[in-house]
Design a protein around this motif. Structure first.
Motif, PDB file in Angstrom:
ATOM      1  N   VAL A 237      -7.372   5.985   6.798  1.00  0.00           N
ATOM      2  CA  VAL A 237      -6.073   5.273   6.756  1.00  0.00           C
ATOM      3  C   VAL A 237      -5.197   5.322   8.035  1.00  0.00           C
ATOM      4  CG1 VAL A 237      -3.576   5.389   5.855  1.00  0.00           C
ATOM      5  CG2 VAL A 237      -5.345   6.125   4.385  1.00  0.00           C
ATOM      6  N   MET A 238      -4.734   4.119   8.558  1.00  0.00           N
ATOM      7  CA  MET A 238      -4.347   3.856   9.875  1.00  0.00           C
ATOM      8  C   MET A 238      -3.111   3.254   9.672  1.00  0.00           C
ATOM      9  SD  MET A 238      -5.689   1.901  13.287  1.00  0.00           S
ATOM     10  CE  MET A 238      -5.431   0.420  12.796  1.00  0.00           C
ATOM     11  N   LEU A 239      -2.060   3.732  10.323  1.00  0.00           N
ATOM     12  CA  LEU A 239      -0.562   3.374  10.476  1.00  0.00           C
ATOM     13  C   LEU A 239      -0.280   2.701  11.900  1.00  0.00           C
ATOM     14  CD1 LEU A 239       2.062   3.236   8.897  1.00  0.00           C
ATOM     15  CD2 LEU A 239       2.650   5.269  10.171  1.00  0.00           C
ATOM     16  N   SER A 240       0.210   1.475  11.767  1.00  0.00           N
ATOM     17  CA  SER A 240       0.320   0.900  12.961  1.00  0.00           C
ATOM     18  C   SER A 240       2.012   0.529  12.844  1.00  0.00           C
ATOM     19  CB  SER A 240      -0.347  -0.437  13.088  1.00  0.00           C
ATOM     20  OG  SER A 240      -1.677  -0.286  13.029  1.00  0.00           O
ATOM     21  N   ALA A 241       2.653   0.534  14.318  1.00  0.00           N
ATOM     22  CA  ALA A 241       3.847   0.030  14.605  1.00  0.00           C
ATOM     23  C   ALA A 241       4.052  -0.498  15.722  1.00  0.00           C
ATOM     24  CB  ALA A 241       4.886   1.117  14.475  1.00  0.00           C
ATOM     25  N   HIS A 242       5.004  -1.601  15.863  1.00  0.00           N
ATOM     26  CA  HIS A 242       5.154  -2.380  17.125  1.00  0.00           C
ATOM     27  C   HIS A 242       6.596  -2.865  17.183  1.00  0.00           C
ATOM     28  CE1 HIS A 242       4.720  -5.728  14.070  1.00  0.00           C
ATOM     29  NE2 HIS A 242       5.468  -6.204  14.910  1.00  0.00           N
ATOM     30  N   THR A 286      14.018 -10.031  19.703  1.00  0.00           N
ATOM     31  CA  THR A 286      13.453  -8.947  19.139  1.00  0.00           C
ATOM     32  C   THR A 286      12.433  -8.748  17.861  1.00  0.00           C
ATOM     33  OG1 THR A 286      15.204  -7.531  19.988  1.00  0.00           O
ATOM     34  CG2 THR A 286      13.770  -6.319  18.691  1.00  0.00           C
ATOM     35  N   ASN A 287      11.447  -8.347  18.035  1.00  0.00           N
ATOM     36  CA  ASN A 287      10.292  -8.419  16.978  1.00  0.00           C
ATOM     37  C   ASN A 287       9.722  -7.026  16.660  1.00  0.00           C
ATOM     38  OD1 ASN A 287       8.299 -10.054  15.202  1.00  0.00           O
ATOM     39  ND2 ASN A 287       6.919  -9.286  16.517  1.00  0.00           N
ATOM     40  N   TYR A 288       9.761  -6.375  15.333  1.00  0.00           N
ATOM     41  CA  TYR A 288       9.184  -5.364  15.223  1.00  0.00           C
ATOM     42  C   TYR A 288       8.945  -5.133  13.830  1.00  0.00           C
ATOM     43  CZ  TYR A 288      14.047  -4.710  13.214  1.00  0.00           C
ATOM     44  OH  TYR A 288      15.424  -4.832  12.913  1.00  0.00           O
ATOM     45  N   GLY A 289       7.957  -3.946  13.723  1.00  0.00           N
ATOM     46  CA  GLY A 289       7.657  -4.164  12.122  1.00  0.00           C
ATOM     47  C   GLY A 289       6.323  -2.893  12.122  1.00  0.00           C
ATOM     48  N   VAL A 290       5.869  -2.703  11.233  1.00  0.00           N
ATOM     49  CA  VAL A 290       4.989  -1.415  10.640  1.00  0.00           C
ATOM     50  C   VAL A 290       4.146  -2.181   9.818  1.00  0.00           C
ATOM     51  CG1 VAL A 290       6.628   0.296  11.016  1.00  0.00           C
ATOM     52  CG2 VAL A 290       6.122  -0.889   8.485  1.00  0.00           C
ATOM     53  N   GLY A 291       2.712  -1.444   9.556  1.00  0.00           N
ATOM     54  CA  GLY A 291       1.738  -1.717   8.942  1.00  0.00           C
ATOM     55  C   GLY A 291       0.753  -0.907   8.486  1.00  0.00           C
ATOM     56  N   VAL A 292      -0.232  -1.017   7.414  1.00  0.00           N
ATOM     57  CA  VAL A 292      -1.221  -0.124   7.229  1.00  0.00           C
ATOM     58  C   VAL A 292      -2.315  -0.482   6.874  1.00  0.00           C
ATOM     59  CG1 VAL A 292      -0.367   0.019   4.699  1.00  0.00           C
ATOM     60  CG2 VAL A 292      -1.568   1.909   5.696  1.00  0.00           C
ATOM     61  N   THR A 293      -3.571  -0.032   7.208  1.00  0.00           N
ATOM     62  CA  THR A 293      -4.629  -0.301   6.884  1.00  0.00           C
ATOM     63  C   THR A 293      -5.477   0.823   6.295  1.00  0.00           C
ATOM     64  OG1 THR A 293      -5.169  -1.716   8.745  1.00  0.00           O
ATOM     65  CG2 THR A 293      -6.998  -1.244   7.749  1.00  0.00           C
ATOM     66  N   ALA A 294      -5.917   0.741   5.000  1.00  0.00           N
ATOM     67  CA  ALA A 294      -6.577   1.811   4.242  1.00  0.00           C
ATOM     68  C   ALA A 294      -7.844   1.345   3.528  1.00  0.00           C
ATOM     69  CB  ALA A 294      -5.693   2.227   3.094  1.00  0.00           C
ATOM     70  N   GLU A 295      -8.911   2.322   3.943  1.00  0.00           N
ATOM     71  CA  GLU A 295     -10.214   2.136   3.253  1.00  0.00           C
ATOM     72  C   GLU A 295      -9.924   2.837   1.925  1.00  0.00           C
ATOM     73  OE1 GLU A 295     -14.838   3.479   3.619  1.00  0.00           O
ATOM     74  OE2 GLU A 295     -13.570   3.354   5.318  1.00  0.00           O
ATOM     75  N   LEU A 296      -9.909   2.112   0.635  1.00  0.00           N
ATOM     76  CA  LEU A 296      -9.742   2.516  -0.531  1.00  0.00           C
ATOM     77  C   LEU A 296     -11.236   2.911  -1.190  1.00  0.00           C
ATOM     78  CD1 LEU A 296      -7.341  -0.370  -2.068  1.00  0.00           C
ATOM     79  CD2 LEU A 296      -6.671   1.910  -0.804  1.00  0.00           C
ATOM     80  N   SER A 297     -12.143   2.521  -0.982  1.00  0.00           N
ATOM     81  CA  SER A 297     -13.700   2.845  -1.309  1.00  0.00           C
ATOM     82  C   SER A 297     -14.397   2.178  -0.501  1.00  0.00           C
ATOM     83  CB  SER A 297     -13.753   2.497  -2.862  1.00  0.00           C
ATOM     84  OG  SER A 297     -13.718   1.085  -2.881  1.00  0.00           O
ATOM     85  N   SER A 298     -15.619   2.714  -0.779  1.00  0.00           N
ATOM     86  CA  SER A 298     -16.687   1.954   0.225  1.00  0.00           C
ATOM     87  C   SER A 298     -16.736   0.101   0.070  1.00  0.00           C
ATOM     88  CB  SER A 298     -18.130   2.197  -0.174  1.00  0.00           C
ATOM     89  OG  SER A 298     -18.435   2.086  -1.747  1.00  0.00           O
TER      90      SER A 298
END
Length: 707
Positions: A237-242, A286-298
């Motif tokens: 799981v990776m969390l991103s913000a910008h 102004t532009n801002y946000g968050v995102g998530v990328t997750a490997e749920l299974s193979s």
């Protein structure tokens, strides 16, 4: 204006870098001079199918302009990037923003642009310093992105944090006192590299090659700052913000007026800006946000994110489109500027969630995408206008009543006591399946279920429902090639008829629909170093509003108009030899209106029949690179009734760069670019109300430190 002393200082510094280094270093032991090991070719794209897919398995044309080209050309605006794709044509630049058409269809600020695959409000000059590449998705994209023009979309891909430490600092100076300083720092913030960040700042000053009628300069100041952070919560799981901010204050230049003299259209004083010295626009975004990328299974991956874009603008104008009025008593006609002051606020909220999976079922492989996205748009405006600088002589009024006039004291947007307010909401659920039957055959199929709701400034609400399909077949005759056929649709909402005199007053309108039929082929040549692509296509836009009544007092609006564009495209990107690389494209487009009274068979504005471009680099073994490029734009019309024709032109650009590898970590790059090498006269985008006069030969020098 062009500052010789300023440019000479930087050129001197650029030229003395190798000399100064040679005096302090044993060249034979330490200094290693190399060329850059980068190409223009990109093997994958993220826009066309919202999954990582190779170009060969994408049933459609996607042009990718990567960071290498952006850097070599020292681009600072989106227009300077998009000139590298011939399917994009440039429109007018009034009110200090850029306008474009893709395959002949105008790209809307609200629905024609994406940032990292999400709708992005593009009513201002985009901060190129934050981007690693730009992807041009051609053809209707309703399946994945909902409301959009049938020509396609432009996706701006942000730079990402890196695991290893990278520092890139550059200084540009150029003609017309141009300066830009950029710093880009990226890397891991902890020892195990689970927390990474990238910070980018840019400060730019530029002056127009044109001056006002009073001799004063037309200037723009812009600051850009951005921060991008990735955090690995765990190995799946990776969390991103910008967050990024653009602050631009610029004097207005609404283009040159075009007058008809002895039956011919002539540009009125091409080097003179008619806008007053106090006419300017102040943009804060102004532009801002968050995102998530997750490997749920193979097999399955989740991507999700939310983003807010807030854009605040104050713009004061001295309208050079002079109105006239006649005194009822004296019968005397006078001319005046209609000056205005306005304050605008846009809020653009987006969210998405995508599930993608790689599944084997029924004896074939399925690359599935199931997702949903949404957009909330909100707009508020305060507006004030006054008539000023009145004169009975039109020429006097055009020149600001002599030496110009001061901003009227009663011109203030706060005088508007009733705020204009409109909003809209757009939602969509989509399903897409890329089916691989064997090594030769693939099929792409999908559909979007869309719901859109709008509310105008009068409080009138409308809702729309659409089902948008897409279908493509891909055949791979060899491992390095593919042939495809595709069909896709797009839509744009159409407002209910509000003219009470109209026969169909109050009647709800169907959305404008775009339909694409395309046949194309793609090949990886020269050991996969050169990518070539081509396509023939037809795009039809239906349900355009048409007034079919001959009675001016009783119009009858129906949806019978069409816009039909037939064309062909060719492109090539990558290495031709180990030393020579290029990015080139050519587009032929037969675009016309049908069933539109007064415009039957005519071409849309600023859409050439033929256009082409090339940018190339030859790298010598001593670390020197030579760039040569050319842009050809065919004849175009500057108005919708096709009476003002702009001549075709070819502009040549060139550049030279030298890279010194100071040590194993530090590169020093010196660059010198010349735009419009042969000082070609030409007219770019825009029409009779304000055409863009092309700038003559201009220069830019750069010194860059890359660690």
């Amino acid at each position: 204006m062009f500052s010789k002393s300023q440019l000479a200082l930087l050129i001197g510094a650029v030229l003395t870098v190798p000399t100064a280094y040679a005096e302090t270093t044993q060249v034979d032991e330490h200094m290693v001079v190399t060329g850059r090991d980068h190409g223009y070719k990109a093997d994958t794209n993220t826009t066309a199918m919202r999954i990582e897919a190779t170009q060969l398995e994408t049933p459609g044309q996607v042009a990718i302009i990567d960071e290498q080209i952006i850097d070599e050309q020292r681009a600072s605006t989106l227009g300077e990037v998009l000139k590298n794709d011939s399917s994009i044509s440039e429109g007018g630049k009034s009110t200090n923003r850029e306008r474009f058409s893709l395959r002949g269809f105008e790209l809307s600020s609200s629905s024609g642009f994406l940032r990292d695959g999400n709708p992005h409000w593009s009513h201002y000059r985009q901060p190129i310093e934050l981007l690693e590449r730009v992807e041009v998705l051609k053809g209707p994209a309703g399946l994945l992105y909902g409301k959009s023009a049938p020509g396609g979309l432009v996706n701006m891909v942000s730079k990402k944090p890196t695991y290893e430490t990278q520092v890139n600092v550059s200084q540009d100076v150029g003609s017309n006192n141009y300066t830009r300083t950029v710093a880009d720092v990226s890397g891991a913030l902890n020892e195990d590299q689970t927390l990474r960040a990238r910070a980018i700042v840019s400060k730019e000053h530029k002056e127009s090659w044109r001056t006002r009628f009073d001799g004063s300069d037309v200037e723009t100041e812009r600051f850009v700052g951005g921060l991008f952070v990735d955090y690995d919560i765990n190995d799946k799981v990776m969390l991103s913000a910008h967050v990024d901010h653009t602050d631009e204050l610029g004097d207005l230049d609404n283009g040159s007026k075009v007058s008809k003299v002895n039956g011919e259209y002539k540009v009125t004083e091409p080097s003179i800006v008619k806008d007053q010295h106090w006419a300017e626009t102040d943009n804060k975004v102004t532009n801002y946000g968050v995102g998530v990328t997750a490997e749920l299974s193979s097999a399955w991956t989740l991507k999700s994110g939310i983003n807010r874009q807030f854009y605040e603008r104050q713009r004061t104008e001295s309208d050079v489109n002079l109105d006239s009025k006649t005194d009822k008593k004296t019968k005397e006609t006078s001319y005046y500027y209609k000056s205005s002051d306005r304050h605008d606020e846009w809020t653009f909220d987006t969210a998405f969630i995508d599930f993608s999976g790689d599944v084997d079922a029924f004896g074939v492989n399925h690359r599935l995408l199931v997702g949903a996205n949404g957009l909330h748009y909100d707009y508020k405006q305060l507006y004030s206008s006054v008539n000023s600088c009145t004169s009975t002589d039109k020429a006097t009024a055009i020149n600001g009543c002599g030496n110009g006039f001061n901003k009227p004291t009663d011109l203030d947007y706060n005088n508007d006591k009733e705020m204009s307010h409109s909003s809209s909401k757009h939602y969509g659920f989509y399903l897409q399946d890329l089916v691989t039957f064997n090594e030769q055959w693939q099929v792409l199929a999908g559909a979007r279920f869309a719901y859109d709701k709008t509310k105008d400034s009068k409080g009138r609400e409308e809702s729309f429902n659409n089902i948008l399909p897409k279908f493509g077949v891909i055949y791979h005759p060899a491992e390095n090639g593919s042939v495809y056929a595709t069909y896709s649709e797009s839509f744009e909402t159409v407002s209910t008829i509000t003219d009470q005199n109209d026969v169909n007053f109050g009647k709800k309108q169907d959305p404008k629909k775009g339909l694409l039929y395309e046949l194309g082929s793609k090949w990886e040549l020269l050991d996969n170093q050169l990518f070539v692509s081509g396509a023939v296509f037809q795009i039809t836009q239906e349900n355009m509003q048409v007034n079919v009544s001959e009675d001016k007092n009783a119009p009858e609006t129906v949806q019978a108009g069409k816009q039909i564009h037939k064309g062909a495209e060719l492109s090539a990107t990558g290495y031709v030899t180990e030393a020579f690389s290029l990015s080139a494209s050519a587009t032929y487009l037969d675009a016309k209106f049908e069933n539109l009274p007064g415009y039957e068979g005519k071409r849309p504005t600023d859409v050439p029949e033929f256009s082409a471009n090339i940018w190339s680099r030859y790298s010598f073994e001593n670390g020197t690179d030579i760039n040569v490029g050319a842009i050809h734009i065919g004849e175009r019309y500057g108005n919708s009734d096709n009476t003002f024709k702009k001549d075709a032109y070819t502009r040549v650009d060139t550049g030279v760069a030298h890279t010194i590898k100071y040590d194993e970590n530090l590169d020093i790059i010196a660059r010198f670019n010349v735009e419009n090498l042969f000082d070609t006269d030409y007219l770019a985008g825009g029409g009779t109300g304000g055409v863009v006069v092309g700038e003559g030969r201009n220069y830019k020098a750069t010194i860059q430190f890359r660690y």
